[in-house]
Design a protein around this motif. Structure first.
Motif, PDB file in Angstrom:
ATOM      1  N   VAL A 275       0.840  -1.202   0.000  1.00  0.00           N
ATOM      2  CA  VAL A 275       0.000   0.000   0.000  1.00  0.00           C
ATOM      3  C   VAL A 275       0.875   1.252   0.000  1.00  0.00           C
ATOM      4  CG1 VAL A 275      -1.737   1.300   1.299  1.00  0.00           C
ATOM      5  CG2 VAL A 275      -1.889  -1.195   1.163  1.00  0.00           C
ATOM      6  N   ALA A 276       1.916   1.234   0.831  1.00  0.00           N
ATOM      7  CA  ALA A 276       2.820   2.386   0.914  1.00  0.00           C
ATOM      8  C   ALA A 276       3.511   2.645  -0.428  1.00  0.00           C
ATOM      9  CB  ALA A 276       3.857   2.152   2.011  1.00  0.00           C
ATOM     10  N   LEU A 277       3.877   1.591  -1.135  1.00  0.00           N
ATOM     11  CA  LEU A 277       4.548   1.751  -2.434  1.00  0.00           C
ATOM     12  C   LEU A 277       3.631   2.420  -3.455  1.00  0.00           C
ATOM     13  CD1 LEU A 277       6.414  -1.677  -2.675  1.00  0.00           C
ATOM     14  CD2 LEU A 277       7.486   0.579  -2.563  1.00  0.00           C
ATOM     15  N   ILE A 278       2.356   2.021  -3.479  1.00  0.00           N
ATOM     16  CA  ILE A 278       1.417   2.633  -4.423  1.00  0.00           C
ATOM     17  C   ILE A 278       1.193   4.105  -4.083  1.00  0.00           C
ATOM     18  CG2 ILE A 278      -0.948   2.587  -5.305  1.00  0.00           C
ATOM     19  CD1 ILE A 278       0.861   0.322  -6.309  1.00  0.00           C
ATOM     20  N   LEU A 279       1.092   4.409  -2.804  1.00  0.00           N
ATOM     21  CA  LEU A 279       0.944   5.815  -2.397  1.00  0.00           C
ATOM     22  C   LEU A 279       2.181   6.626  -2.771  1.00  0.00           C
ATOM     23  CD1 LEU A 279      -0.708   5.385   1.127  1.00  0.00           C
ATOM     24  CD2 LEU A 279      -1.804   6.124  -0.999  1.00  0.00           C
ATOM     25  N   ALA A 280       3.355   6.029  -2.609  1.00  0.00           N
ATOM     26  CA  ALA A 280       4.597   6.713  -2.988  1.00  0.00           C
ATOM     27  C   ALA A 280       4.639   6.960  -4.491  1.00  0.00           C
ATOM     28  CB  ALA A 280       5.807   5.891  -2.551  1.00  0.00           C
ATOM     29  N   ALA A 281       4.127   6.003  -5.279  1.00  0.00           N
ATOM     30  CA  ALA A 281       4.079   6.168  -6.730  1.00  0.00           C
ATOM     31  C   ALA A 281       3.126   7.292  -7.109  1.00  0.00           C
ATOM     32  CB  ALA A 281       3.646   4.861  -7.390  1.00  0.00           C
ATOM     33  N   CYS A 282       1.994   7.377  -6.419  1.00  0.00           N
ATOM     34  CA  CYS A 282       1.026   8.453  -6.678  1.00  0.00           C
ATOM     35  C   CYS A 282       1.631   9.813  -6.338  1.00  0.00           C
ATOM     36  CB  CYS A 282      -0.247   8.230  -5.868  1.00  0.00           C
ATOM     37  SG  CYS A 282      -1.241   6.818  -6.408  1.00  0.00           S
ATOM     38  N   LYS A 284       4.824  10.559  -6.394  1.00  0.00           N
ATOM     39  CA  LYS A 284       5.846  10.856  -7.395  1.00  0.00           C
ATOM     40  C   LYS A 284       5.218  11.450  -8.649  1.00  0.00           C
ATOM     41  CE  LYS A 284       9.232   7.968  -7.661  1.00  0.00           C
ATOM     42  NZ  LYS A 284      10.088   6.781  -7.955  1.00  0.00           N
ATOM     43  N   ASP A 285       4.018  10.968  -9.001  1.00  0.00           N
ATOM     44  CA  ASP A 285       3.314  11.478 -10.190  1.00  0.00           C
ATOM     45  C   ASP A 285       2.394  12.645  -9.863  1.00  0.00           C
ATOM     46  OD1 ASP A 285       4.569   9.496 -11.602  1.00  0.00           O
ATOM     47  OD2 ASP A 285       2.849   8.142 -11.632  1.00  0.00           O
ATOM     48  N   ASN A 286       2.400  13.050  -8.556  1.00  0.00           N
ATOM     49  CA  ASN A 286       1.552  14.160  -8.113  1.00  0.00           C
ATOM     50  C   ASN A 286       0.076  13.900  -8.408  1.00  0.00           C
ATOM     51  OD1 ASN A 286       1.172  16.631  -6.833  1.00  0.00           O
ATOM     52  ND2 ASN A 286       1.302  17.790  -8.740  1.00  0.00           N
ATOM     53  N   LYS A 287      -0.394  12.712  -8.102  1.00  0.00           N
ATOM     54  CA  LYS A 287      -1.785  12.326  -8.362  1.00  0.00           C
ATOM     55  C   LYS A 287      -2.484  12.066  -7.024  1.00  0.00           C
ATOM     56  CE  LYS A 287      -0.936  10.372 -12.955  1.00  0.00           C
ATOM     57  NZ  LYS A 287      -1.035   9.182 -13.825  1.00  0.00           N
ATOM     58  N   LEU A 292      -6.292   9.148  -3.189  1.00  0.00           N
ATOM     59  CA  LEU A 292      -7.471   9.144  -2.326  1.00  0.00           C
ATOM     60  C   LEU A 292      -8.482   8.098  -2.792  1.00  0.00           C
ATOM     61  CD1 LEU A 292      -7.938  12.993  -1.794  1.00  0.00           C
ATOM     62  CD2 LEU A 292      -6.955  11.331  -0.214  1.00  0.00           C
ATOM     63  N   GLY A 293      -8.653   7.975  -4.110  1.00  0.00           N
ATOM     64  CA  GLY A 293      -9.548   6.949  -4.645  1.00  0.00           C
ATOM     65  C   GLY A 293      -9.054   5.554  -4.313  1.00  0.00           C
ATOM     66  N   LEU A 298      -9.644   0.613  -0.876  1.00  0.00           N
ATOM     67  CA  LEU A 298      -9.111  -0.290   0.147  1.00  0.00           C
ATOM     68  C   LEU A 298     -10.022  -0.348   1.365  1.00  0.00           C
ATOM     69  CD1 LEU A 298      -5.265   0.501   0.166  1.00  0.00           C
ATOM     70  CD2 LEU A 298      -6.422  -1.428  -0.901  1.00  0.00           C
ATOM     71  N   GLU A 299     -10.487   0.825   1.788  1.00  0.00           N
ATOM     72  CA  GLU A 299     -11.361   0.870   2.959  1.00  0.00           C
ATOM     73  C   GLU A 299     -12.666   0.125   2.693  1.00  0.00           C
ATOM     74  OE1 GLU A 299     -13.226   4.170   6.066  1.00  0.00           O
ATOM     75  OE2 GLU A 299     -12.165   4.804   4.252  1.00  0.00           O
ATOM     76  N   ARG A 300     -13.164   0.238   1.460  1.00  0.00           N
ATOM     77  CA  ARG A 300     -14.395  -0.463   1.090  1.00  0.00           C
ATOM     78  C   ARG A 300     -14.214  -1.975   1.199  1.00  0.00           C
ATOM     79  NH1 ARG A 300     -14.738   1.075  -3.912  1.00  0.00           N
ATOM     80  NH2 ARG A 300     -15.785   3.048  -3.416  1.00  0.00           N
ATOM     81  N   ASP A 301     -12.996  -2.430   0.919  1.00  0.00           N
ATOM     82  CA  ASP A 301     -12.707  -3.869   0.995  1.00  0.00           C
ATOM     83  C   ASP A 301     -12.222  -4.303   2.374  1.00  0.00           C
ATOM     84  OD1 ASP A 301     -13.407  -4.106  -1.665  1.00  0.00           O
ATOM     85  OD2 ASP A 301     -11.351  -3.887  -2.395  1.00  0.00           O
ATOM     86  N   GLY A 302     -12.257  -3.392   3.328  1.00  0.00           N
ATOM     87  CA  GLY A 302     -11.874  -3.737   4.691  1.00  0.00           C
ATOM     88  C   GLY A 302     -10.387  -3.760   4.947  1.00  0.00           C
TER      89      GLY A 302
END
Length: 345
Positions: A275-282, A284-287, A292-293, A298-302
């Motif tokens: 999860v942290a890696l995907i957030l770091a990638a976002c 880096k791309d300023n997305k 947030l989406g 993730l929260e929806r899936d528990g």
């Protein structure tokens, strides 16, 4: 009683043991007669540490932690390889090739190359030939010592034995190449194994995948990841995380997200690192909206955000000047921790 007990248990052997390990003269060492049931202390200041046996090349001290600490403190606890070497060098000891291999392996674990090579020479002088097991132990030793040339020479010597190499032998050489940063050669040996329908252990594949991942070689990481599945090894979240990391380090955020989705489709629950890696990638791309989406899904899936992912969010929000959002993330993480502790009880 071991077959060599009568040979090793003698006053001469005890004296040799004392000299070999430089045991001080005020440490009394003696044999106990078979008729003695219990050993009495000479005085109140005496502590008895019985050697349970000197047999088959081994000395076994009592394993009580207090005894071990005291012996180690006074330098009286010899390592098993040294004790076994003392027996091997005795002409009366009927050693075999496995005895020598165990001692070499023991010295290798302690990074004592010269001692290991001395045992190897003694082994050859006795007329023993190195087999695949012994040579594999040598490769492990040279690998950890960073001696690539010696490891390669030993591997070539192993091939000349004319017997099929097993996965341990291949694995030892692959790990040598990984430690030397020669990932292509390690991967080449993996392919050579596959041609022979022999597959390395999970730890070898993971080490090669991690090496590619850390330098951001996403193509190499993907090849190894494919090889892992071809070998019949089911990837877990940690292996998937290494592949995701390779794409993030390489700057391929889109492919990192695809790898994450593939992880989910395979029925695996992503760990906090993924999860942290995907957030770091976002970031880096300023997305921010994409991040947030992603969190909402993730929260929806528990799936709750853990410590490392929370730290990525906090750092990102602080750099954006979003102070209130930082406090919100910290409060939510603290609440998650409290809930987790509550469930634990």
């Amino acid at each position: 009683m071991a077959k060599h007990l009568k040979v090793l248990l003698s006053a001469y052997r005890v004296s040799a043991f004392r000299r070999h390990f430089s045991i001080p003269g005020d440490i009394h060492m003696s044999l106990v007669a078979e008729s003695v049931v219990d050993m009495e202390r000479t005085d109140a200041s005496t502590i008895i540490f019985p050697l349970l046996s000197i047999a088959e090349g081994g000395v076994r001290f009592p394993l009580h932690p207090f005894f071990r600490v005291v012996l180690r403190y006074w330098g009286l606890l010899p390592s098993q390889p040294n004790v076994s070497e003392l027996a091997l060098l005795e002409e009366s000891f009927e050693a075999n090739v496995r005895d020598y291999t165990k001692i070499i392996h023991g010295y290798a674990k302690q990074n004592r190359l010269q001692d290991a090579e001395k045992i190897l020479l003694a082994m050859k002088r006795r007329g023993f030939l190195c087999d695949q097991v012994t040579l594999t132990a040598l490769i492990h030793m040279y690998s950890k010592a960073g001696n690539l040339k010696q490891a390669e020479n030993t591997f070539e010597e192993m091939k000349l034995l004319g017997v099929p190499l097993d996965k341990r032998s291949y694995g030892a050489m692959i790990m040598t190449y990984i430690r030397a940063g020669m990932l292509d050669q390690g991967e080449s040996l993996l392919r050579e194994m596959e041609d022979q329908e022999t597959y390395a252990g999970r730890e070898v594949y993971k080490a090669l995948l991690r090496a590619y991942s850390m330098i951001g070689d996403s193509e190499g990481a993907q090849r190894v990841f494919n090889a892992i599945q071809f070998a019949g090894i089911i990837p877990d979240a940690k292996l998937c995380g290494l592949l995701i990391n390779a794409y993030v380090v390489a700057g391929h955020s889109h492919k990192a997200c695809i790898a994450f989705e593939n992880l989910r489709r395979a029925g695996l629950e992503p760990n906090d690192k993924c999860v942290a890696l995907i957030l770091a990638a976002c970031e880096k791309d300023n997305k921010l909206n994409k991040a947030l989406g992603f969190l909402i899904d993730l929260e929806r899936d528990g799936i709750m955000v853990g410590k490392e992912a929370s730290e990525v969010l906090v750092g990102w929000f602080r750099r954006l000047g979003l102070v209130e959002e930082v406090n919100l993330v910290l409060k939510e993480y603290a609440l998650i921790q409290v809930n987790c502790k509550g469930r634990a009880f």
